[in-house]
Enzyme design. Sequence first.
Site, short mmCIF file in Angstrom:
data_model
loop_
_atom_site.label_atom_id
_atom_site.label_comp_id
_atom_site.label_asym_id
_atom_site.label_seq_id
_atom_site.Cartn_x
_atom_site.Cartn_y
_atom_site.Cartn_z
N TYR A 144 0.85 -1.19 0.00
CA TYR A 144 0.00 0.00 0.00
C TYR A 144 0.88 1.24 0.00
O TYR A 144 1.81 1.35 0.80
CB TYR A 144 -0.89 0.01 1.24
CG TYR A 144 -1.83 1.19 1.31
CD1 TYR A 144 -2.85 1.34 0.38
CD2 TYR A 144 -1.68 2.16 2.31
CE1 TYR A 144 -3.72 2.43 0.45
CE2 TYR A 144 -2.55 3.24 2.38
CZ TYR A 144 -3.56 3.37 1.44
OH TYR A 144 -4.42 4.45 1.51
N ASP A 239 9.30 2.82 0.34
CA ASP A 239 8.20 3.50 1.03
C ASP A 239 8.30 3.13 2.50
O ASP A 239 7.87 2.06 2.93
CB ASP A 239 6.86 3.07 0.43
CG ASP A 239 5.68 3.78 1.09
OD1 ASP A 239 5.93 4.53 2.07
OD2 ASP A 239 4.54 3.58 0.63
N LYS A 267 3.57 9.10 8.92
CA LYS A 267 3.25 8.52 10.24
C LYS A 267 4.12 9.11 11.37
O LYS A 267 3.86 10.22 11.79
CB LYS A 267 3.27 7.00 10.15
CG LYS A 267 2.19 6.56 9.13
CD LYS A 267 1.78 5.12 9.14
CE LYS A 267 0.50 4.94 8.32
NZ LYS A 267 0.63 4.21 7.08
C1 LIG Z 1 -0.01 4.68 5.68
C2 LIG Z 1 0.83 4.43 4.49
C3 LIG Z 1 0.79 5.28 3.36
C4 LIG Z 1 -0.20 6.38 3.23
O1 LIG Z 1 -0.03 7.39 4.16
P1 LIG Z 1 -1.27 8.37 4.48
O2 LIG Z 1 -0.67 9.36 5.44
O3 LIG Z 1 -2.34 7.52 5.06
O4 LIG Z 1 -1.68 8.99 3.20
C5 LIG Z 1 1.69 5.06 2.34
N1 LIG Z 1 2.57 4.06 2.40
C6 LIG Z 1 2.63 3.22 3.46
C7 LIG Z 1 3.66 2.14 3.47
C8 LIG Z 1 1.76 3.36 4.51
O5 LIG Z 1 1.80 2.50 5.53
#
Ligand SMILES: *Cc1c(COP(=O)(O)O)cnc(C)c1O
Length: 429
Positions: A144, A239, A267
């Site tokens: 994701y 990511d 985060k």
């Molecule tokens: C949570 C998450 C996102 C998206 O971040 P948001 O602040 O919710 O837009 C992207 N990549 C990873 C790996 C994530 O865990």
Amino acid sequence: MHITRSKSLFEKAKNFIPGGVNSPVRAFRAVGGDPIFIKKADGAFIYDEDDNEFIELINSWGPMILGHNHPMIKEAVIKAMENGTSFGAPTAREIEIAELITNMVPSVEKIRMVNSGTEATMSAIRVARGFTGKDKFIKMEGHYHGHGDSFLISAGSGAITMGAPDSPGVTKGTAKDTLLAPYNDLQAIENLVAANKNEIAAIILEPVPGNMGLVLPKERYLEGLRKICDREGIVLIFDEVMTGFRLAKGGAQELFGVTPDMTTLGKIIGGGLPVGAYGGKKEIMEHVSPAGPVYQAGTLSGNPIAMAAGLTMLQYLNSHPETYLELNQIGSKLITGISNSLSKLGLKYTINHIGSMYSLFFTDKEVFDFTSAKNSDTSLFGKYFQAMLKRGIYLAPSQFESLFLSIALTDDLIAKIIQANEESLKEIL
Ligand SMILES: *Cc1c(COP(=O)(O)O)cnc(C)c1O
């Protein structure tokens, strides 16, 4: 457990907010039952609108690595508020946090602040495309990267076929530039690269994926990706929105010793306020506007309140490396206790665990990619979730999420979770 107020709030919310929530997983669809509306949180606890108390293992999906409502962060936010909440102009604190991040995550030489992880990954892909002059990129099944159009692509029919949109509203035109590979499979990457010679701008992945449940990289997998990217002139993007500042102060890349070209963060970086960031090698980041031609902007980017929270969080983690040892110990104690009960009661299970992240899958087969993650018994997970909730333990309401631990978990609380786990397992057997 009474949840009458949460129930009525949910009914009301559905009149004004799609599905009653501002992010889908919060609606509890994957586990059944109605979502719980939260009134406040402190340390390892959250409290709902019916005044139930829960020990919780989500920690706002990662940011609350020090526990909720940490006095240091609260103080930083209040202090920053006294000088105004937004200027839309540069501030000294933005330099401070950028410099700190480049120290903590050495592969990041320059960094741009945004407001969410979604923005970070969307922007990183744009920059990788602008830098290489190529359009396609590879993403891994089950990873994701936020809700940007080009990431919402499900598994195609074969490794070399074009992706198909995963959500209405994502066009086929967008989907065709997203190539999909199973995680932990270097041969699949080699096949895609050979079939799309000199057309691939980037490979983006969660180095330690946490969005199909937690899955760990196989030995030499990340190194293998690094080699392919070097050989083919492809930008390797980690990511680390989830793993950054969590698995180590320099993220998964520090822990596994593999250096990406670009990194996306989110985060923890905002200390609980909405912040994301993307960064990487100077030569790549110099393509970002106004230094270079790749456009990316944000009215509230680098917001002074958010930067105050984020800077305080990162300064703490940077100057307290023992935090990570502490988190590892908390993780080990908890996983040992949970595993003992699972084995004793004879359940089929797999626990994937690293540091302060883990997932319990109800399958006895190894979980190493999206297909194997889907082997697990999700209806049993739903029952387990409800049984734990009833006992005051709030887990992520989906099998396909990682759990996140914080340093607020004392030995007493860990023992409570282990006990609730054993009782819950007996109930659902
Ligand atoms: C949570 C998450 C996102 C998206 O971040 P948001 O602040 O919710 O837009 C992207 N990549 C990873 C790996 C994530 O865990």
